[in-house]
Design a protein around this motif. Structure first.
Motif, short mmCIF file in Angstrom:
data_model
loop_
_atom_site.label_atom_id
_atom_site.label_comp_id
_atom_site.label_asym_id
_atom_site.label_seq_id
_atom_site.Cartn_x
_atom_site.Cartn_y
_atom_site.Cartn_z
N MET A 90 0.84 -1.15 0.00
CA MET A 90 0.00 0.00 0.00
C MET A 90 0.90 1.23 0.00
SD MET A 90 -2.88 1.32 2.70
CE MET A 90 -4.06 0.06 2.33
N GLY A 91 0.50 2.24 -0.73
CA GLY A 91 1.28 3.46 -0.78
C GLY A 91 0.40 4.67 -0.99
N LEU A 92 0.99 5.80 -0.89
CA LEU A 92 0.29 7.06 -1.08
C LEU A 92 0.87 7.75 -2.30
CD1 LEU A 92 -1.60 9.35 -0.05
CD2 LEU A 92 0.34 10.16 1.30
N ALA A 93 0.04 8.12 -3.24
CA ALA A 93 0.49 8.86 -4.43
C ALA A 93 -0.20 10.21 -4.44
CB ALA A 93 0.14 8.08 -5.69
N ILE A 94 0.58 11.25 -4.72
CA ILE A 94 0.04 12.60 -4.75
C ILE A 94 0.26 13.17 -6.14
CG2 ILE A 94 0.25 14.92 -3.80
CD1 ILE A 94 0.97 13.63 -1.16
#
Length: 115
Positions: free
Chosen positions: A1-5
Motif C-alpha cells: 500500500m502506498g500514497l500517491a500525490i
C-alpha cells in the motif's frame, strides 16, 4: 500500500541531481523544499560539463540571491532568483560548478557572511 500525490515527482533511483531538503527528522510527504523548487537534475550532454536543469527538464540559465522578503512574489515552479529559459538549448544551462557557486553566494548573502 502506498500514497500517491498528483504532481509529486520524487527523485528516481540512479538520478543525478541537486536536492534541497527541508528537514529529515520528521515524517513528510516530500522533504524537498517547495517540492519542485528543491529538485534539480544534473545532466552531461555530448561529453561536456555537468549542467543543471529543473526537474521538468528546463535549463537553469542563472541563479542569484533572492531579493529582500518585501519584494518577493509568488513562484512559478522555480524559486525566486533562479532563471530558466524554455526556449534555450541544454548547452546554455549553468554548469554544476557555476550553480553550486551561485547557491553558496546566495547563502552567504542571506546570512550576511561576506567571505
Amino acid at each position: 500500500m502506498g500514497l500517491a500525490i498528483h504532481g509529486l515527482k520524487r527523485p528516481a533511483i540512479g538520478e543525478r541531481g541537486v536536492y534541497f531538503v527541508e528537514q529529515t527528522g520528521r515524517m513528510q510527504v516530500n522533504p524537498l523544499y517547495g517540492w519542485d523548487q528543491g529538485h534539480y537534475l544534473v545532466r552531461r550532454e555530448d561529453g561536456g560539463p555537468d549542467r543543471v536543469f529543473t526537474n521538468h527538464g528546463l535549463p537553469v540559465t542563472a541563479a542569484a540571491p533572492a531579493p529582500s522578503p518585501t519584494s518577493l512574489t509568488l513562484s512559478r515552479g522555480v524559486p525566486v532568483g533562479v532563471t530558466v529559459r524554455r526556449d534555450a538549448p541544454g548547452g546554455s544551462a549553468l554548469s554544476l560548478s557555476a550553480f553550486a557557486a551561485a547557491v553558496r553566494d546566495a547563502a552567504r548573502a542571506q546570512s550576511g557572511d561576506d567571505r
